[in-house]
Design a protein around this motif. Structure first.
Motif, PDB file in Angstrom:
ATOM      1  N   PHE A   1       0.834  -1.207   0.000  1.00 24.24           N
ATOM      2  CA  PHE A   1       0.000   0.000   0.000  1.00 24.24           C
ATOM      3  C   PHE A   1       0.866   1.253   0.000  1.00 24.24           C
ATOM      4  O   PHE A   1       0.573   2.230  -0.705  1.00 24.24           O
ATOM      5  N   ARG A   2       1.945   1.224   0.773  1.00 27.21           N
ATOM      6  CA  ARG A   2       2.849   2.378   0.829  1.00 27.21           C
ATOM      7  C   ARG A   2       3.455   2.656  -0.544  1.00 27.21           C
ATOM      8  O   ARG A   2       3.600   3.801  -0.958  1.00 27.21           O
ATOM      9  N   SER A   3       3.841   1.601  -1.233  1.00 28.31           N
ATOM     10  CA  SER A   3       4.413   1.772  -2.571  1.00 28.31           C
ATOM     11  C   SER A   3       3.391   2.392  -3.523  1.00 28.31           C
ATOM     12  O   SER A   3       3.732   3.267  -4.328  1.00 28.31           O
ATOM     13  N   LEU A   4       2.130   1.936  -3.424  1.00 26.75           N
ATOM     14  CA  LEU A   4       1.084   2.491  -4.284  1.00 26.75           C
ATOM     15  C   LEU A   4       0.864   3.981  -4.004  1.00 26.75           C
ATOM     16  O   LEU A   4       0.678   4.785  -4.925  1.00 26.75           O
ATOM     17  N   VAL A   5       0.883   4.355  -2.724  1.00 28.49           N
ATOM     18  CA  VAL A   5       0.698   5.763  -2.364  1.00 28.49           C
ATOM     19  C   VAL A   5       1.839   6.610  -2.923  1.00 28.49           C
ATOM     20  O   VAL A   5       1.625   7.698  -3.478  1.00 28.49           O
ATOM     21  N   LEU A   6       3.071   6.113  -2.797  1.00 26.99           N
ATOM     22  CA  LEU A   6       4.215   6.843  -3.328  1.00 26.99           C
ATOM     23  C   LEU A   6       4.120   6.997  -4.848  1.00 26.99           C
ATOM     24  O   LEU A   6       4.425   8.055  -5.400  1.00 26.99           O
ATOM     25  N   ILE A   7       3.702   5.937  -5.506  1.00 22.01           N
ATOM     26  CA  ILE A   7       3.541   6.014  -6.963  1.00 22.01           C
ATOM     27  C   ILE A   7       2.497   7.067  -7.315  1.00 22.01           C
ATOM     28  O   ILE A   7       2.667   7.857  -8.254  1.00 22.01           O
ATOM     29  N   GLY A   8       1.399   7.107  -6.550  1.00 21.56           N
ATOM     30  CA  GLY A   8       0.369   8.115  -6.788  1.00 21.56           C
ATOM     31  C   GLY A   8       0.864   9.523  -6.550  1.00 21.56           C
ATOM     32  O   GLY A   8       0.589  10.444  -7.338  1.00 21.56           O
ATOM     33  N   ILE A   9       1.629   9.737  -5.465  1.00 20.45           N
ATOM     34  CA  ILE A   9       2.178  11.058  -5.153  1.00 20.45           C
ATOM     35  C   ILE A   9       3.124  11.521  -6.253  1.00 20.45           C
ATOM     36  O   ILE A   9       3.074  12.672  -6.710  1.00 20.45           O
ATOM     37  N   LEU A  10       3.995  10.624  -6.681  1.00 19.45           N
ATOM     38  CA  LEU A  10       4.961  10.986  -7.722  1.00 19.45           C
ATOM     39  C   LEU A  10       4.260  11.243  -9.052  1.00 19.45           C
ATOM     40  O   LEU A  10       4.667  12.144  -9.815  1.00 19.45           O
TER      41      LEU A  10
END
Length: 318
Positions: free
Chosen positions: A90-99
């Protein structure tokens, strides 16, 4: 020191490191957003949002770190070990969304400039102050996380992920600060007409460099959640240990299946007793194997499956 006390010490080390990182990342998130507003910089906004994600993840990671390794229950028959993998995914998905959002904002700025729109110039004072402070904090956090990771036995996926995140955050700050502060020196060069979008270009470059890390992490943890077998090397280690113990106890070893979930491994070992046995003998074998695998792989949950099938699991029933 026994395993139980070692596990408790490792958890305490993890919690202390995450507590420090939580407040440090909250400060960096506010600092990045404030510096972005004061300097009109999209690149600093990327950095601030990245720190914000790190802060939120530290809150969740602390709770998950306390739950991982707890005994199985009726509602969670395999324990709560997969929560760690779910969190990292989930953390990786959030980072991908932020970037992705940051790339969209920077692309919009470039499009606005290309179509004749007005681009707000950068204010460089806040950029220099922010970059210097954040780089020092990120270096300190990376050292704290890494030290805790090593001292706790190199088992915590959470600490390993947070250590890498701190390094990436520091690299973002160094790259963004150096690139932005170098923009005024391009006056009088062929790039002078494009100086108003220098910040947006820097932000896009940072996104392009950083986004591969959460993408790689997402791919790895997705495999864990999908139940893909652990690496061949891990399976071979389990197979050798189980075969050796089975031979010593007079069992016929068939095969082993291994899954990975964060810092834990799940090993299913298929045996044929080849003689009458009672449940206590199977339990004793499981305890010995589990202790052996804990020394080889780290925390492991082991299941012994008594079967006469040699090569493959039973066929599906329709």
């Amino acid at each position: 020191m026994n395993r139980k006390s070692s596990a408790t010490e490792a958890q305490e080390l993890e919690q202390k490191a995450l507590a420090i990182g939580k407040w440090a990342n909250l400060f960096m998130a506010f600092a990045g957003i404030a510096a972005s507003w004061a300097s009109n910089s999209n690149a600093l906004l990327v950095d601030g949002l990245f720190s914000g994600v790190n802060f939120l993840s530290a809150l969740v990671a602390a709770r998950i770190g306390q739950n991982v390794g707890r005994p199985a229950t009726a509602s969670r028959p395999w324990g709560q070990d997969y929560d760690e993998t779910l969190f990292v995914t989930f953390r990786s998905l959030v980072l991908i969304g932020i970037l992705t959002f940051a790339a969209f904002v920077s692309g919009s700025k470039i499009f606005n400039f290309a179509t004749g729109g007005v681009v707000t110039p950068l204010i460089f004072g806040p950029i220099a102050i922010y970059s210097a402070i954040i780089v020092l904090i990120c270096v300190a956090l990376a050292i704290i996380y890494r030290r805790a990771y090593v001292k706790s036995g190199r088992r915590s996926s959470i600490l390993n992920t947070e250590s890498r995140a701190a390094i990436i955050d520091g690299a973002l700050s160094i790259g963004a600060g150096a690139a932005l502060l170098s923009i005024p020196f391009l006056d009088g060069t062929a790039l002078e007409p494009y100086l108003p979008i220098g910040d947006a270009v820097v932000a896009l470059l940072l996104v392009g460099i950083v986004i591969w890390q959460p993408l790689a992490t997402f791919r790895r943890t997705l495999s864990e959640l999908a139940g893909v077998s652990a690496p061949r090397k891990t399976v071979l280690l389990v197979t050798r240990a189980a075969r050796k113990l089975a031979k010593a106890d007079g069992f016929v070893f068939h095969r082993a299946s291994v899954l990975n979930a964060g810092r834990y491994h799940f090993a299913a070992v298929y045996l044929d007793p080849a003689r009458p046995v009672d449940a206590a003998e199977v339990d004793a074998f499981e305890e010995k194997l589990n202790a052996c695998l804990a020394d080889i792989l780290g925390p492991t949950r082991t299941e012994i499956i008594v079967t006469a099938r040699k090569n493959s699991p039973p066929p599906e029933r329709r």
